[in-house]
Write a protein that holds these residues in place. Structure first.
Motif, PDB file in Angstrom:
ATOM      1  N   PRO A  17       0.815  -1.229   0.000  1.00 36.13           N
ATOM      2  CA  PRO A  17       0.000   0.000   0.000  1.00 36.13           C
ATOM      3  C   PRO A  17       0.842   1.269   0.000  1.00 36.13           C
ATOM      4  N   LEU A  18       2.078   1.158   0.504  1.00 40.51           N
ATOM      5  CA  LEU A  18       2.948   2.331   0.470  1.00 40.51           C
ATOM      6  C   LEU A  18       3.261   2.723  -0.967  1.00 40.51           C
ATOM      7  N   ILE A  19       3.289   1.706  -1.848  1.00 38.64           N
ATOM      8  CA  ILE A  19       3.489   2.011  -3.266  1.00 38.64           C
ATOM      9  C   ILE A  19       2.322   2.854  -3.767  1.00 38.64           C
ATOM     10  N   ALA A  20       1.119   2.479  -3.305  1.00 35.77           N
ATOM     11  CA  ALA A  20      -0.057   3.266  -3.699  1.00 35.77           C
ATOM     12  C   ALA A  20       0.050   4.683  -3.169  1.00 35.77           C
ATOM     13  N   VAL A  21       0.503   4.809  -1.910  1.00 31.59           N
ATOM     14  CA  VAL A  21       0.681   6.145  -1.341  1.00 31.59           C
ATOM     15  C   VAL A  21       1.665   6.938  -2.197  1.00 31.59           C
ATOM     16  N   ALA A 405      -7.314   6.898   3.718  1.00 30.73           N
ATOM     17  CA  ALA A 405      -6.028   7.163   4.369  1.00 30.73           C
ATOM     18  C   ALA A 405      -4.925   7.254   3.320  1.00 30.73           C
ATOM     19  N   ILE A 406      -4.936   6.311   2.369  1.00 33.56           N
ATOM     20  CA  ILE A 406      -3.922   6.348   1.312  1.00 33.56           C
ATOM     21  C   ILE A 406      -4.052   7.640   0.515  1.00 33.56           C
ATOM     22  N   GLY A 407      -5.308   8.009   0.196  1.00 35.50           N
ATOM     23  CA  GLY A 407      -5.544   9.238  -0.563  1.00 35.50           C
ATOM     24  C   GLY A 407      -5.062  10.461   0.187  1.00 35.50           C
ATOM     25  N   VAL A 408      -5.399  10.524   1.469  1.00 38.32           N
ATOM     26  CA  VAL A 408      -5.049  11.722   2.240  1.00 38.32           C
ATOM     27  C   VAL A 408      -3.534  11.798   2.434  1.00 38.32           C
ATOM     28  N   VAL A 409      -2.948  10.683   2.880  1.00 37.32           N
ATOM     29  CA  VAL A 409      -1.500  10.690   3.119  1.00 37.32           C
ATOM     30  C   VAL A 409      -0.763  10.969   1.813  1.00 37.32           C
ATOM     31  N   GLY A 410      -1.184  10.263   0.755  1.00 38.94           N
ATOM     32  CA  GLY A 410      -0.522  10.437  -0.547  1.00 38.94           C
ATOM     33  C   GLY A 410      -0.661  11.853  -1.064  1.00 38.94           C
ATOM     34  N   SER A 411      -1.879  12.383  -0.988  1.00 35.96           N
ATOM     35  CA  SER A 411      -2.106  13.722  -1.532  1.00 35.96           C
ATOM     36  C   SER A 411      -1.326  14.767  -0.755  1.00 35.96           C
TER      37      SER A 411
END
Ligand SMILES: Nc1ncnc2c1ncn2[C@@H]1O[C@H](COP(=O)(O)OP(=O)(O)OP(=O)(O)O)[C@@H](O)[C@H]1O
Ligand SMILES: [Mg+2]
Lengths: 547, 254
Positions: A17-21, A405-411
């Motif tokens: 999932p970190l890759i997704a982030v 969470a991925i969206g928020v952290v990534g963005s």
């Protein structure tokens, strides 16, 4: 409660999932960087474009606008108009004071003949004059010790503002910053003249070609002007070619001044004089208008147009046909005037936005496939959760939350990256523009050697394929980077002659950044929603039986 | 079968086919004439064919049956994880049908009213022992901080009773099978359900470990918990007060 616990645990307990982030972060950063630069570019175009043209621009053909003085006073009387100024624009050739030998360099220039006092009230001309002593201590602080402006007194600014050489009283010329090759822009943004000589004070010869109202081209005429100052508008095209001279001199040179008109078809009288037909009035080719504060440029334009119609009507009643205003003039707001400059950039920005928005779909797809496999892997756990009473919505929420969470952290990470890049974009650009520093390729070379060792260690000693493969990939990548750095000979990507500006805009467009972050989050959640729905549909009995 | 011989004499008196208290009190959990049929394309496999069982308040019932006889299927129905074929049988908890309500009420039933223990423990690998045991306390409320704290306290107590208080922060993978099953029992009991449903709780454990698990269940039973337990093993069934058999899709007493 448990949804938060589990989605956080899933996020922190695995690498994929970190890759997704990372993917979301890169997408968001990319969009923000591109749109910020484009928006900044647009803003700069608009602001800088506007600085030297005022709010409304009236342009006539080569014949010019006669009796412009009358119209100017009409215009100044309008409630919408703050100030109006006459301008003649034409093309010319400028004989530069260099090189030192007898043959000098010739620069093609766009000549604007102005009345400096009113021109400075209509445009930001006064502020754009470059050579001037620092206004205050704070300005002095920002200059480097070798900045020539530190040794200047107010007279040079005065000369620029009046377009005359204070010492001799001669009419002078003010040139765009890039007209002369002597000005080298430093990376701090200031100009320090090259080769130890300094343009102001040198004489240049301007050659222009007068064109009659009927379009007949006369012999070129020239005049010599001392350079009194230079302007820096920030628009490369303007700074590269624009020169300013006093209006009166230009009218004489171009034969646009008031002059008696003789009948050339008649026989000369006894003294050899032709019969006098009348006087041609002085003319200008442009009138620039500044709107009153708070008056919209379009409203000002309409007022100017009405005033022009009244002026034409008044002139029609006049007896002398020589003073007739031209049939057609164009009356444009600054935005319309810059349309062909701004329009393509605006379109380009929209194109970029659309193109880069496709990346979001890729992001959503990535999250979808990662989540899909997580849901399959976690089917048994979902069954367990259902068996202890978790509802379908609860299960859905775990994965939506996870996507969120991925969206928020990534963005947010993306915004951070974008901010750092945009803030330093000129430094980055300059670094790319230079040869790669030796330290850089030595470092990457050393790192690639290190990863060779690590790869061998994993493969040969430990017999582990996966770390071996990863280290091998690292080796190859670092090797390629090393070669690229070695071969890098400095490329200027942001060519000022293409992009009008010599600096890349370095302001994050926060409004667009907010939209982009919203998009990143929404698409992450959309990507997560499909596997989440699958998870919610998991039958607990099946999941527990086969899990 | 050897079951009958190994059943303790005290349980033997209750082997009347009805729960001991049946005459005076309604059963806490009951299945009435339930049918459950699985479909493989065209072929229908009827697993439960009108199975009925009544479990009295505070009773410990063991359900025996051959592999594939439908024991797990029955447990899933009793536990609200699955529903009988449409219109064919009801599951009643404290006199009210649980399988007829909306999904939400079934979720609530699983969460509050019954606790489930599986043969293969089924703990969440990402969560610690304590978190696993708390899980039902965290489910069923978005902002239940007070409930979560209560669940944490109760889980702590239960894990202490199970002798696991020194392993609260461990992951399930770091525990032995018996320890995992204790955690699973703590989880099943954390919301204070009235009934514990255990599907072969010792099926994966050696005899000694299995016995200690049964001791743990027995301790809870002594405090008033109703237990329904599936097993293959007659010695395990012997711990129960009453043994029923599942045969041909029906529950047969004794
Ligand atoms: N989802 C399903 N689809 C089809 N058949 C199923 C399904 N689930 C269970 N069955 C069948 O139903 C029957 C009963 O299964 P169940 O798991 O209830 O048996 P069991 O008594 O628990 O067996 P065991 O003692 O081996 O656990 C078996 O024949 C099984 O193959
Ligand atoms: Mg079974």
């Amino acid at each position: 409660m448990y949804a938060a616990l589990l989605s956080n645990r899933y996020l922190t307990s695995r690498v994929i999932p970190l890759i997704a982030v990372g993917a979301v972060a890169l997408c968001v950063a990319l969009v923000i960087i591109v749109v910020s630069v484009m928006s900044g570019f647009l803003d700069m175009l608009k602001a800088s474009g506007r600085t030297l043209i005022g709010d409304v621009i009236v342009s006539s053909g080569i014949g010019g606008i006669p009796h412009y003085d009358e119209w100017l006073s009409d215009l100044r009387a309008l409630p919408e108009v703050e100030e109006a100024t006459p301008v003649i624009d034409t093309l010319g050739l400028l004989r530069m004071p260099y090189p030192s030998g007898p043959s000098k360099e010739i620069a093609p220039v766009q000549v604007w003949a102005i009345e400096p006092a009113s021109f400075a009230r209509v445009t930001a001309y006064g502020e754009k004059i470059w050579w001037r002593p620092p206004a205050d201590e704070a300005a002095r602080e920002t200059m480097l010790p070798d900045d020539p402006r530190l040794r200047m007194d107010g007279s040079i600014l005065r000369d620029g503002l009046t377009l005359s050489q204070g010492a001799t009283g001669k009419p002078g010329i003010v040139m765009g910053m890039h007209v002369s090759v002597g000005n080298a822009r430093q990376s701090d943004g200031s100009y320090r003249p090259r080769f130890g000589w300094f343009m102001p004070g040198e004489d240049v010869t301007l050659t222009v070609v007068p064109v009659s109202e009927s379009g007949t081209i006369s012999e070129p005429r020239d005049a010599t002007f001392p350079i009194v100052n230079e302007v820096f508008s920030g628009v490369y095209d303007v700074d590269k070619s624009r020169v300013f001279i006093p209006l009166a001199q230009a009218q004489q040179l171009l034969r646009l001044d008031a002059a008696p008109l003789y009948d050339t078809t008649a026989e000369p009288d006894a003294e050899g004089n032709l019969p006098l037909l009348g006087t041609t009035p002085a003319r200008v080719t442009k009138v620039l208008i500044r709107a009153k504060p708070g008056v919209d440029a379009l409203a000002a334009r309409d007022a100017v147009e009405a005033s022009w119609d009244a002026f034409v009507a008044k002139a029609a009643r006049r007896s002398d046909r020589l003073g007739r205003p031209p049939e057609r003039v164009s009356i444009l707001t600054w935005e319309q005037q810059l349309r062909d400059l701004i329009g393509p950039v605006e379109k380009e920005r929209e194109m970029m936005r659309i193109l880069f928005s496709i990346i979001y779909i890729v992001c959503a797809g990535l999250i979808l496939s990662i989540f899909w496999s997580i849901v399959i892997e976690k089917t048994r756990d979902i069954g367990i959760l259902r068996s202890v009473g978790a509802s379908r919505l609860g299960i859905l929420w775990i994965f939506l939350r996870y996507g969120l969470a991925i969206g928020v952290v990534g963005s947010l990470a993306g915004v951070g990256i974008a901010w750092v890049v945009v803030d330093n974009i000129n430094l980055i650009h300059e670094a790319i523009g230079r040869d790669a520093p030796r330290a850089a390729w030595i470092t990457t070379c050393a790192l690639s050697v290190l990863s060779v060792v690590m790869a061998l260690r994993s493969l040969v000693w430990r017999g582990r394929l996966l770390p071996g493969l990863l280290w091998t990939i690292a080796t190859v990548t670092l090797g390629i980077v090393t070669l690229a750095l070695l071969g890098h000979r400095g490329t200027l990507i942001w060519d000022p002659s293409v992009y009008y500006f010599s600096r890349i805009p370095s302001q994050v467009d926060w409004f667009n950044a907010a939209i982009t972050v919203g998009g990143g989050i929404v698409f992450s959640v959309i990507g997560a929603a499909i596997p989440a729905a699958k998870a919610a549909d998991v039958d607990p009995v099946e999941a527990l039986r086969y899990g | 079968m050897a079951d009958a011989e190994q059943t303790p004499p005290d349980a033997g008196t209750d082997r009347s086919g009805r729960p001991p208290s049946a005459s005076t009190e309604p059963p806490i959990l009951a299945a009435h004439e339930v049918h459950r049929t699985y479909r493989f394309g065209q072929v229908e496999v009827p697993v439960l064919r009108g199975a009925s069982i009544e479990i009295g308040r505070g009773e410990w019932v063991a359900i025996l049956g051959q592999s594939g006889s439908g024991k797990s299927t029955l447990m899933h129905l009793l536990g609200g994880l699955d529903r009988p074929d449409a219109g064919r049988g009801t599951i009643e908890f404290e006199g009210r049908a649980v399988n007829l309500g909306a999904g939400r009420s079934l979720d609530r039933y699983r969460n509050r009213d019954v606790g489930f223990v599986f043969q293969f423990y089924h703990l969440l690998p990402e969560l610690s022992v304590l978190e696993n045991a708390c899980l039902p306390g965290l489910v069923g409320g978005w902002f239940g901080h007070a409930r979560a704290a209560a669940a944490r306290r109760r889980a702590g107590e239960l894990l202490e009773q199970a002798g696991l208080s020194h392993r609260l922060r461990h992951r399930p993978a770091e525990l032995s099978g018996g320890e995992r099953q204790r955690v699973a029992i703590a989880r099943a009991l954390v919301n204070g359900p009235r009934v514990l449903l255990a599907d072969e709780p010792t099926g994966n454990l050696d005899a000694t470990t299995g016995a200690s698990i049964l001791d743990l269940i027995a301790a809870q039973h002594a405090e008033g918990l109703t237990v329904a337990m599936v097993t293959h093993d007659a010695s395990v069934a012997a711990r129960a007060q009453r043994v029923v058999h599942l045969r041909d899709g029906q529950v047969v007493e004794g």
